[in-house]
Write a protein that holds these residues in place. Structure first.
Motif, mmCIF file in Angstrom:
data_model
loop_
_atom_site.group_PDB
_atom_site.id
_atom_site.type_symbol
_atom_site.label_atom_id
_atom_site.label_comp_id
_atom_site.label_asym_id
_atom_site.label_seq_id
_atom_site.Cartn_x
_atom_site.Cartn_y
_atom_site.Cartn_z
ATOM 1 N N VAL A 1 3.387 -27.214 -5.974
ATOM 2 C CA VAL A 1 3.726 -28.787 -6.278
ATOM 3 C C VAL A 1 2.653 -29.565 -5.501
ATOM 4 N N THR A 2 2.366 -30.721 -6.014
ATOM 5 C CA THR A 2 1.756 -31.698 -5.358
ATOM 6 C C THR A 2 1.924 -33.195 -5.900
ATOM 7 N N LEU A 3 1.516 -34.091 -5.129
ATOM 8 C CA LEU A 3 1.426 -35.190 -5.538
ATOM 9 C C LEU A 3 0.297 -35.967 -5.851
ATOM 10 N N THR B 1 -0.241 -28.244 -2.932
ATOM 11 C CA THR B 1 -0.981 -27.368 -3.457
ATOM 12 C C THR B 1 -2.423 -27.447 -2.823
ATOM 13 N N GLY B 2 -2.824 -28.379 -2.437
ATOM 14 C CA GLY B 2 -4.193 -28.798 -1.760
ATOM 15 C C GLY B 2 -5.241 -28.728 -3.324
ATOM 16 N N TRP B 3 -6.402 -27.687 -3.292
ATOM 17 C CA TRP B 3 -6.933 -27.373 -4.347
ATOM 18 C C TRP B 3 -6.741 -25.890 -4.909
ATOM 19 N N GLY B 4 -5.678 -25.428 -4.570
ATOM 20 C CA GLY B 4 -5.146 -24.240 -5.250
ATOM 21 C C GLY B 4 -5.487 -22.933 -4.491
ATOM 22 N N GLU B 5 -6.236 -22.751 -3.401
ATOM 23 C CA GLU B 5 -6.778 -21.729 -2.652
ATOM 24 C C GLU B 5 -5.652 -20.662 -2.261
ATOM 25 N N LEU B 6 -4.635 -21.137 -2.022
ATOM 26 C CA LEU B 6 -3.460 -20.050 -1.425
ATOM 27 C C LEU B 6 -2.675 -19.621 -2.740
ATOM 28 N N VAL C 1 0.352 -18.666 -12.125
ATOM 29 C CA VAL C 1 0.617 -20.001 -11.327
ATOM 30 C C VAL C 1 0.886 -21.084 -12.250
ATOM 31 N N THR C 2 1.821 -21.744 -11.768
ATOM 32 C CA THR C 2 2.155 -23.361 -12.294
ATOM 33 C C THR C 2 2.064 -24.337 -11.401
ATOM 34 N N VAL C 3 1.207 -25.397 -12.024
ATOM 35 C CA VAL C 3 0.906 -26.561 -10.859
ATOM 36 C C VAL C 3 1.604 -27.615 -11.327
ATOM 37 N N GLN C 4 2.760 -28.479 -10.662
ATOM 38 C CA GLN C 4 3.407 -29.400 -11.167
ATOM 39 C C GLN C 4 3.085 -30.637 -10.283
ATOM 40 N N LEU C 5 2.855 -31.753 -10.719
ATOM 41 C CA LEU C 5 2.987 -32.900 -9.969
ATOM 42 C C LEU C 5 4.590 -33.415 -9.699
ATOM 43 N N ARG C 6 4.859 -33.107 -8.750
ATOM 44 C CA ARG C 6 6.158 -33.306 -8.247
ATOM 45 C C ARG C 6 6.605 -33.258 -6.760
ATOM 46 N N ASP C 7 7.409 -34.050 -6.360
ATOM 47 C CA ASP C 7 7.884 -34.087 -5.071
ATOM 48 C C ASP C 7 8.704 -32.993 -4.485
ATOM 49 N N TYR C 8 8.424 -32.475 -3.409
ATOM 50 C CA TYR C 8 9.418 -31.452 -2.883
ATOM 51 C C TYR C 8 10.760 -31.573 -2.942
#
Length: 436
Positions: free
Chosen positions: A241-243, A222-227, A264-271
């Protein structure tokens, strides 16, 4: 994460090195044990290599070593050794890890750090005589088993870097908070052009993946969400998704502020844990953190998650294949202090691993010069504001570590040791796409 601080006293002003916190930096605060013979051998090898390079070496007392005939004596950057004995001892024990720790310990400096590191990167094959390269295993450290990017290990590795502090990254990144290479219209670049260049990079990635209204997009990293924000503004529905807990928290706020939270859904999840099928999959400079052992899992996930007719866009830092093989199992200064568990792939490795799972590369563009400029702008911004770094609880040793990391990376691109590439991948056999 809060780091204890210590005074950052220049060597030249006091005649001694500034103190290093032994609890936070144990391998920097204390010199490694080494025999006199090992240190002498290291000194001989280092001096033999440096004397052939277009640079100058000075001792802290002003003594200058004269290069051999044929090597420019007045051109090139200067390597100033404040403590030559410590410098050679660290290299004798720990190789390039010791070289980096010696800088963190203020045992050496340069009047142009990037230029010096560029010279060293350009002449990397000359640092150790060819007959001795076969003995690399005697001095090069193996990567710690605990740094492997398993599902559990990857979370720890990512958090050790990206969860340092959102405020730290904001000190040197532009307002887009994009922590990857920008793509400029013209070079050399200026700070005022950086945000537009980051958007240019993102937009080209989204174009490669075919992202538009109604696209089901998966972003890995995710980084900080810009894309994710820019994809949603195109009308896409995004799962990213991000860790990194720190990144996720700030990304959610930025996505909300941009008015696209419903898309947009941001999940704390491994690819490896993501389910479903997506019209497009995008991953920007995330493969470097995966580790060679898990590249098959990474590309398998890309193929598994891609819907029929969809496209994958990957931005990846790369290095030549032989150099990748030489460093694959080596514990480096970067892997110890900055990016644990990762490995920069070669273009050959990417092509091989993607083909093995049924993905074909249909677009491949490199722009390493743009990364060198991106890193220069970040580095200049970082070193120009030491008080703000200190105010966040980071000490002078951390600042030298981070400056070396940014300069080391910039030098890699300026020496063409590193490149950065944008690739488009599609599933083989889909409507002739793979043959384009």
């Amino acid at each position: 994460m809060t780091l204890s601080t210590s005074p950052d006293i220049p060597v030249a002003a006091t005649g001694r090195r500034a103190p290093v916190d032994p609890k936070r930096w144990p391998d920097v605060a204390l010199l490694p044990r080494a025999s006199a013979l090992r240190t002498a051998i290291a000194r001989g090898l280092v001096e033999r290599a440096l004397v052939r390079m277009p640079l100058r070496v000075r001792h802290g007392d002003g003594h200058r070593r004269i290069p051999r005939p044929g090597v420019p004596q007045d051109d090139g950057p200067t390597l100033t050794l404040h403590d030559p004995a410590a410098f050679h001892r660290r290299i004798g024990v720990d190789g390039l890890i010791g070289f980096g720790e010696s800088y963190m310990a203020r045992e050496w400096d340069s009047d142009d750090l990037v230029a010096l590191l560029t010279v060293l990167a350009t002449h990397v094959d000359d640092l150790v005589p060819a007959p001795l390269r076969r003995l690399r295993g005697l001095w090069a450290h193996r990567r710690p088993h605990g740094d492997r990017s398993t599902i559990e290990g990857a979370r720890d590795n990512i958090q050790r870097h990206y969860d340092l502090s959102n405020e730290l990254f904001a000190l040197f990144l532009d307002t887009s908070l994009s922590y990857s290479s920008a793509l400029f219209d013209t070079l050399p670049a200026t700070w005022d052009a950086l945000t537009a260049a980051q958007h240019h990079k993102i937009d080209r990635m989204l174009d490669l993946a075919g992202v538009g209204p109604g696209t089901r997009l998966l972003e890995i990293g995710t980084g900080w969400g810009e894309l994710a924000i820019r994809a949603a503004q195109r009308g896409a529905d995004v799962l990213t998704v991000t860790l990194s807990e720190e990144q996720r928290g700030l990304a959610l706020r930025r996505i909300s502020d941009a008015g696209v939270a419903g898309q947009v859904t941001v999940q704390l999840r491994d690819y490896r844990e993501v389910e479903g099928r997506y019209d497009a999959v995008v991953s920007v400079e995330m493969i470097e953190a995966v580790g060679a052992e898990f590249w098959p899992a990474y590309f398998t996930a890309l193929r598994r998650l891609l819907a029929p007719g969809g496209s994958v866009a990957v931005q990846a830092i790369t290095m030549p294949h032989e150099r990748m093989l030489a460093t694959a199992r080596t514990h480096t200064w970067i892997s110890k202090y900055v990016f644990p568990g990762g490995l920069i792939p070669s273009p050959d490795a990417i092509a091989r691993e993607s083909a093995a799972v049924g993905l074909a590369i249909t677009h491949d563009t490199g722009f390493g010069d743009h990364y060198a400029e991106t890193l220069r702008l970040w580095r200049e911004r970082f070193v120009d504001d030491p008080d703000s770094v200190d105010a966040l609880g980071f000490d002078g040793t951390f600042r030298r570590m981070w400056e070396l990391y940014l300069a080391y990376s910039e030098a890699g691109f300026r020496a063409r040791y590193l490149d950065v590439r944008q690739l488009r991948l599609v599933a083989t056999g889909q409507d002739g796409e793979a043959s384009r």
